[in-house]
Design an enzyme around this catalytic site. Structure first.
Site, short mmCIF file in Angstrom:
data_model
loop_
_atom_site.label_atom_id
_atom_site.label_comp_id
_atom_site.label_asym_id
_atom_site.label_seq_id
_atom_site.Cartn_x
_atom_site.Cartn_y
_atom_site.Cartn_z
N ASP A 128 9.10 2.67 1.86
CA ASP A 128 7.92 3.40 2.31
C ASP A 128 7.76 3.09 3.79
OD1 ASP A 128 5.39 4.22 3.05
OD2 ASP A 128 4.42 3.56 1.19
N PHE B 292 0.85 -1.19 0.00
CA PHE B 292 0.00 0.00 0.00
C PHE B 292 0.88 1.24 0.00
CE2 PHE B 292 -2.39 3.51 1.78
CZ PHE B 292 -3.55 3.45 1.04
N LYS C 212 2.70 9.09 8.73
CA LYS C 212 1.77 8.82 9.84
C LYS C 212 2.24 9.30 11.22
CE LYS C 212 -1.15 5.29 7.87
NZ LYS C 212 -0.74 4.84 6.55
C1 LIG Z 1 -1.02 5.16 5.19
C2 LIG Z 1 0.05 4.81 4.22
C3 LIG Z 1 0.27 5.57 3.06
C4 LIG Z 1 -0.63 6.73 2.68
O1 LIG Z 1 -0.53 7.79 3.57
P1 LIG Z 1 -1.61 8.99 3.45
O2 LIG Z 1 -1.11 9.99 4.46
O3 LIG Z 1 -2.95 8.42 3.78
O4 LIG Z 1 -1.54 9.50 2.06
C5 LIG Z 1 1.32 5.22 2.24
N1 LIG Z 1 2.12 4.19 2.54
C6 LIG Z 1 1.94 3.43 3.64
C7 LIG Z 1 2.87 2.30 3.91
C8 LIG Z 1 0.90 3.71 4.51
O5 LIG Z 1 0.69 2.93 5.59
#
Ligand SMILES: *Cc1c(COP(=O)(O)O)cnc(C)c1O
Length: 399
Positions: free
Chosen positions: A228, A143, A257
């Site tokens: 990420d 994701f 986050k």
């Molecule tokens: C939550 C998340 C995103 C997206 O972050 P947003 O602030 O909602 O755009 C991207 N990568 C990972 C691994 C995430 O957990």
């Protein structure tokens, strides 16, 4: 009841009438948070095992963050990135001091930080004699966000289908299968992007050996390794960044986050060699504003000063053992996964949502991924006593 009191029923009506139905919301409204606790409109107290979704890592409304934000709001909320601001540049310095990174760029969300990483990887390839390299290989079940590019990067066809065609430039491979990855690398590849532990996909960690081989492949082909760490960063897995725990250093890392304790901030972090943007090639109106950066600086300081990494490792191990104990007593639990305080329980049946609703009734906030995975991302300041309380309820519901 006074008219200023929020009422759950009326909020549900407002949501149905006026908000796009993008969220599968649970029947509760929270009006207050402090540390590991949340309160709803009736005054009922909840133990938070989700922290937003891995956002309030140092607990809700930490006084150090509240104070930093208050002070900043009173003196300056916004000026353009055409000018120098101290919180932004101090935060950039701090992040590069505590990570592999040499340079930062500030965005407003995880997806936006990932967009920046994608642009940076393409730019790096062009500047390194690979004019035709633009593809990024990511993992199935990954994701990376909800914008069109980060959705294309996300290895979940069901999320992409409603919006096809996807922008080109992404290939997906099964996680922890080095041969599958090798097969997809060619002259068009500019980067490999992975979550050290897949979060939204169901809490699936990379194997350390796999990540080491991926690092070697990137070096061999002069392509960039992007981690990420939007969910795994900021202490969530027991080290400030998950890459430290896995012993593999990326060229680019994205954060979001947990870094702003709930204020919207995303960070693109890169090594010197990968920091190739020139003036005008990337930018943001709001990114790196003084208020969010003050919140992030305060958040990092709390993680350091309050020993939250150590607490995360200790209480994370304790929580995991408690979950293993439950697993030993029931056939309903199939597997426990994760690191630190990023943990998942995979169930043998599709009743994870029911369990989450039952936990909520008992005053415990948790999350389900799909039908059969329970996810726990508690604040890093949670105590063993709180884990005892939560897991005894969970045991009652599962065993
Ligand atoms: C939550 C998340 C995103 C997206 O972050 P947003 O602030 O909602 O755009 C991207 N990568 C990972 C691994 C995430 O957990």
């Amino acid at each position: 009841m006074s008219t200023t009191t929020t009422n759950l029923e009326s909020l549900i009506q407002l949501d149905q009438a006026h908000h796009m139905s993008t969220y599968g919301r649970l029947p509760v409204t929270f009006v207050k948070g402090k540390g590991t606790r949340l309160w709803d409109e009736t005054g009922k107290e909840y133990l938070d095992l989700l922290s937003g979704i891995g956002v309030t890592n140092i607990g809700h409304c930490h006084p150090a963050v509240v104070e930093a934000v208050k002070n900043q709001v009173e003196s300056l909320i916004h000026v353009s990135n055409l000018y120098y601001t101290k919180p932004q540049l101090e935060l950039a310095k701090k992040i590069t001091e505590i990570s592999f990174g040499d340079k930062c760029f500030f965005a407003n969300s995880g997806a936006e930080a990932n967009e920046g990483a994608i642009k940076l990887a393409r730019r790096y390839a062009k500047l390194n004699g690979k004019e035709e390299a633009f593809e990024i290989i990511t993992a199935l079940r990954s994701f990376h966000g909800r914008t069109m590019k980060t959705l294309a990067a996300t290895g979940q066809p069901d999320k992409q289908k409603p919006f096809e065609p996807m922008p080109p430039g992404f290939k997906h491979v099964p996680l922890n299968d080095i041969d599958a990855l090798k097969k997809e690398i060619n002259e068009k590849t500019c980067a490999i992007m992975l979550e050290p532990i897949q979060g939204e996909g169901g809490v699936y960690p990379c194997d350390e050996e796999y990540l080491k081989e991926v690092r070697a492949l990137c070096d061999e082909h002069n392509i960039l390794l992007i981690f990420d760490e939007v969910q795994t960063g900021m202490g969530r897995t027991g080290t400030m960044f998950a890459y430290e725990g896995f012993g593999v250093t990326p060229d680019i890392m994205t954060l979001a986050k947990g870094i702003g304790s709930g204020l919207p901030i995303g960070v693109l972090v890169a090594s010197e060699k990968a920091s190739v943007f020139s003036p005008g090639e990337h930018g943001s109106t709001f990114g790196g504003g003084p208020v969010v950066c003050a919140a992030a600086l305060a958040t990092i300081k709390v993680i350091e000063d309050e020993g939250l990494l150590e607490n995360c490792r200790n209480v994370g191990a304790y929580f995991r053992q408690k979950l293993e104990d439950i697993k030993a007593n029931t056939d309903i639990v199939k597997e426990i996964r994760g690191r630190g305080l990023m943990l998942a329980v995979e169930l043998a049946q599709n009743n994870a949502k029911d369990i989450v609703l039952a936990l909520l009734k008992e005053g415990i906030v948790a999350n389900n991924i799909g039908g059969n995975i329970l996810r726990f991302l508690p604040p890093l300041c949670i105590t063993e006593a709180e884990i005892d309380a939560a897991t005894s309820v969970l045991a009652r519901l599962l065993v």
